[in-house]
Design a protein around this motif. Sequence first.
Motif, PDB file in Angstrom:
ATOM      1  N   VAL A 175       0.762  -1.112  -0.046  1.00  0.00           N
ATOM      2  CA  VAL A 175      -0.002   0.305   0.044  1.00  0.00           C
ATOM      3  C   VAL A 175       0.979   1.313   0.163  1.00  0.00           C
ATOM      4  O   VAL A 175       0.719   2.108  -0.760  1.00  0.00           O
ATOM      5  CB  VAL A 175      -0.931   0.066   1.316  1.00  0.00           C
ATOM      6  N   PHE A 176       1.800   1.182   0.805  1.00  0.00           N
ATOM      7  CA  PHE A 176       3.008   2.251   0.934  1.00  0.00           C
ATOM      8  C   PHE A 176       4.129   1.557   1.386  1.00  0.00           C
ATOM      9  O   PHE A 176       4.140   0.830   2.462  1.00  0.00           O
ATOM     10  CB  PHE A 176       2.405   3.481   1.676  1.00  0.00           C
ATOM     11  N   TRP A 177       5.158   2.321   1.331  1.00  0.00           N
ATOM     12  CA  TRP A 177       6.669   1.788   1.829  1.00  0.00           C
ATOM     13  C   TRP A 177       6.733   2.658   3.155  1.00  0.00           C
ATOM     14  O   TRP A 177       6.478   3.949   3.402  1.00  0.00           O
ATOM     15  CB  TRP A 177       7.498   2.202   0.979  1.00  0.00           C
ATOM     16  N   LEU A 178       7.506   1.913   4.164  1.00  0.00           N
ATOM     17  CA  LEU A 178       7.832   2.873   5.461  1.00  0.00           C
ATOM     18  C   LEU A 178       9.126   3.347   5.193  1.00  0.00           C
ATOM     19  O   LEU A 178       9.950   2.769   4.319  1.00  0.00           O
ATOM     20  CB  LEU A 178       7.984   1.670   6.429  1.00  0.00           C
ATOM     21  N   PRO A 179       9.184   4.699   5.689  1.00  0.00           N
ATOM     22  CA  PRO A 179      10.335   5.494   5.225  1.00  0.00           C
ATOM     23  C   PRO A 179      11.627   4.821   6.097  1.00  0.00           C
ATOM     24  O   PRO A 179      11.450   4.222   7.181  1.00  0.00           O
ATOM     25  CB  PRO A 179      10.331   6.864   5.862  1.00  0.00           C
ATOM     26  N   VAL A 237       8.443  -6.865  13.671  1.00  0.00           N
ATOM     27  CA  VAL A 237       7.316  -5.788  13.229  1.00  0.00           C
ATOM     28  C   VAL A 237       7.372  -5.544  11.873  1.00  0.00           C
ATOM     29  O   VAL A 237       6.079  -5.293  11.525  1.00  0.00           O
ATOM     30  CB  VAL A 237       7.773  -4.373  14.120  1.00  0.00           C
ATOM     31  N   LEU A 238       8.511  -5.428  11.086  1.00  0.00           N
ATOM     32  CA  LEU A 238       8.094  -5.205   9.594  1.00  0.00           C
ATOM     33  C   LEU A 238       7.628  -6.459   8.940  1.00  0.00           C
ATOM     34  O   LEU A 238       6.431  -6.341   7.975  1.00  0.00           O
ATOM     35  CB  LEU A 238       9.753  -5.196   8.915  1.00  0.00           C
ATOM     36  N   TRP A 239       7.796  -7.574   9.237  1.00  0.00           N
ATOM     37  CA  TRP A 239       7.029  -8.755   8.971  1.00  0.00           C
ATOM     38  C   TRP A 239       5.634  -8.769   9.197  1.00  0.00           C
ATOM     39  O   TRP A 239       4.697  -8.893   8.466  1.00  0.00           O
ATOM     40  CB  TRP A 239       7.589 -10.090   9.415  1.00  0.00           C
ATOM     41  N   LEU A 240       5.199  -8.327  10.450  1.00  0.00           N
ATOM     42  CA  LEU A 240       3.640  -8.191  10.802  1.00  0.00           C
ATOM     43  C   LEU A 240       3.025  -7.111   9.902  1.00  0.00           C
ATOM     44  O   LEU A 240       2.021  -7.087   9.660  1.00  0.00           O
ATOM     45  CB  LEU A 240       3.676  -7.589  12.382  1.00  0.00           C
ATOM     46  N   LEU A 241       3.797  -5.965   9.625  1.00  0.00           N
ATOM     47  CA  LEU A 241       3.231  -4.923   8.863  1.00  0.00           C
ATOM     48  C   LEU A 241       3.109  -5.294   7.591  1.00  0.00           C
ATOM     49  O   LEU A 241       2.013  -4.641   6.937  1.00  0.00           O
ATOM     50  CB  LEU A 241       3.952  -3.605   9.128  1.00  0.00           C
ATOM     51  N   SER A 242       3.693  -6.179   7.062  1.00  0.00           N
ATOM     52  CA  SER A 242       3.718  -6.423   5.599  1.00  0.00           C
ATOM     53  C   SER A 242       2.969  -7.922   5.713  1.00  0.00           C
ATOM     54  O   SER A 242       3.073  -8.451   4.526  1.00  0.00           O
ATOM     55  CB  SER A 242       4.898  -6.740   5.033  1.00  0.00           C
ATOM     56  N   ALA A 284       2.988  -9.208   1.299  1.00  0.00           N
ATOM     57  CA  ALA A 284       3.521  -7.862   0.843  1.00  0.00           C
ATOM     58  C   ALA A 284       5.125  -7.952   1.124  1.00  0.00           C
ATOM     59  O   ALA A 284       5.456  -8.444   1.949  1.00  0.00           O
ATOM     60  CB  ALA A 284       2.831  -6.788   1.372  1.00  0.00           C
ATOM     61  N   PRO A 285       5.791  -7.022   0.230  1.00  0.00           N
ATOM     62  CA  PRO A 285       7.358  -7.147   0.620  1.00  0.00           C
ATOM     63  C   PRO A 285       7.618  -6.412   1.861  1.00  0.00           C
ATOM     64  O   PRO A 285       6.899  -5.624   2.604  1.00  0.00           O
ATOM     65  CB  PRO A 285       7.877  -6.232  -0.522  1.00  0.00           C
ATOM     66  N   ILE A 286       8.607  -7.007   2.338  1.00  0.00           N
ATOM     67  CA  ILE A 286       9.199  -6.652   3.885  1.00  0.00           C
ATOM     68  C   ILE A 286       9.258  -5.116   3.649  1.00  0.00           C
ATOM     69  O   ILE A 286      10.048  -4.640   2.987  1.00  0.00           O
ATOM     70  CB  ILE A 286      10.347  -7.370   4.490  1.00  0.00           C
ATOM     71  N   GLY A 287       9.074  -4.105   4.650  1.00  0.00           N
ATOM     72  CA  GLY A 287       9.407  -2.749   4.519  1.00  0.00           C
ATOM     73  C   GLY A 287       8.157  -2.070   4.188  1.00  0.00           C
ATOM     74  O   GLY A 287       8.308  -0.675   3.931  1.00  0.00           O
ATOM     75  N   SER A 288       7.073  -2.593   4.028  1.00  0.00           N
ATOM     76  CA  SER A 288       5.914  -1.815   3.480  1.00  0.00           C
ATOM     77  C   SER A 288       4.682  -2.420   4.053  1.00  0.00           C
ATOM     78  O   SER A 288       4.894  -3.350   4.958  1.00  0.00           O
ATOM     79  CB  SER A 288       5.541  -2.591   1.949  1.00  0.00           C
ATOM     80  N   ILE A 289       3.601  -1.631   4.122  1.00  0.00           N
ATOM     81  CA  ILE A 289       2.327  -2.092   4.533  1.00  0.00           C
ATOM     82  C   ILE A 289       1.476  -2.802   3.740  1.00  0.00           C
ATOM     83  O   ILE A 289       1.125  -2.297   2.505  1.00  0.00           O
ATOM     84  CB  ILE A 289       1.588  -0.620   5.049  1.00  0.00           C
ATOM     85  N   SER A 290       0.925  -3.853   4.168  1.00  0.00           N
ATOM     86  CA  SER A 290       0.187  -4.469   3.246  1.00  0.00           C
ATOM     87  C   SER A 290      -1.450  -4.278   3.444  1.00  0.00           C
ATOM     88  O   SER A 290      -1.887  -3.225   4.122  1.00  0.00           O
ATOM     89  CB  SER A 290       0.274  -6.283   3.787  1.00  0.00           C
ATOM     90  N   VAL A 291      -2.126  -4.578   2.392  1.00  0.00           N
ATOM     91  CA  VAL A 291      -3.686  -4.195   2.256  1.00  0.00           C
ATOM     92  C   VAL A 291      -4.277  -4.902   3.517  1.00  0.00           C
ATOM     93  O   VAL A 291      -5.151  -4.212   4.108  1.00  0.00           O
ATOM     94  CB  VAL A 291      -3.906  -5.004   0.859  1.00  0.00           C
TER      95      VAL A 291
END
Length: 199
Positions: free
Chosen positions: A128-132, A145-150, A154-161
């Motif tokens: 959806v968008f990438w974390l800075p 945390v990165l895995w949970l958010l993606s 979704a690719p690691i370091g991003s927010i999944s749908v």
Amino acid sequence: MIPVLLLVVLISVFNKTIGLFAKEKIINFLWSIYLWIAPSSTAKSLKTARRRAEQVREERSNTSAKEEFARWAKLDRELLKLQSEIDQYQKQLGAAKYSFGTIVKIALFLLTTGSKVLLRIRYRKTPVFWLPAAGNGPLVLPYYVLWLLSFTSAPIGSISVGIWLFIVDNSVSTIFSIFKSIREIMQLPQPVKAPGKTQ
């Protein structure tokens, strides 16, 4: 094409708006539109029978049961016959409305829950968008945390749908609750001040 970020927000607001109105109200509204667009013969017959029953009831009440018993009895029998016809038409119309309501409930379910499921399936690998990142280096957050958010794909370091849908759903629910509370507070009766004593 609408970005996934905005699509999730629109679907979440739409779902909450549908949930805000009672489904029965939506079904009754659509049922009245359906009868207006495609009037059924049962509804017409019911309307005619009700009108005739009202006429017979009025005629019977204007007829004396003692002086004109034969006429009164005939009107009473006709009224009973019309009442049974009205009951039969109401049962038929109720069954048709129940079937219509079931179809509308399925359609609402597909529009609300089905749209979320399709959104999760269709965009499961799309960020959806990438974390800075912190400067030019990697992200500061721990890997779990990165895995949970993606989560899920979704690719690691991003927010999944799925995570974004969860965040937006909760935010929209909170906003709707705030507006509902404000509206309820505004509708409370204002206290009446008692006239002050003059000295």
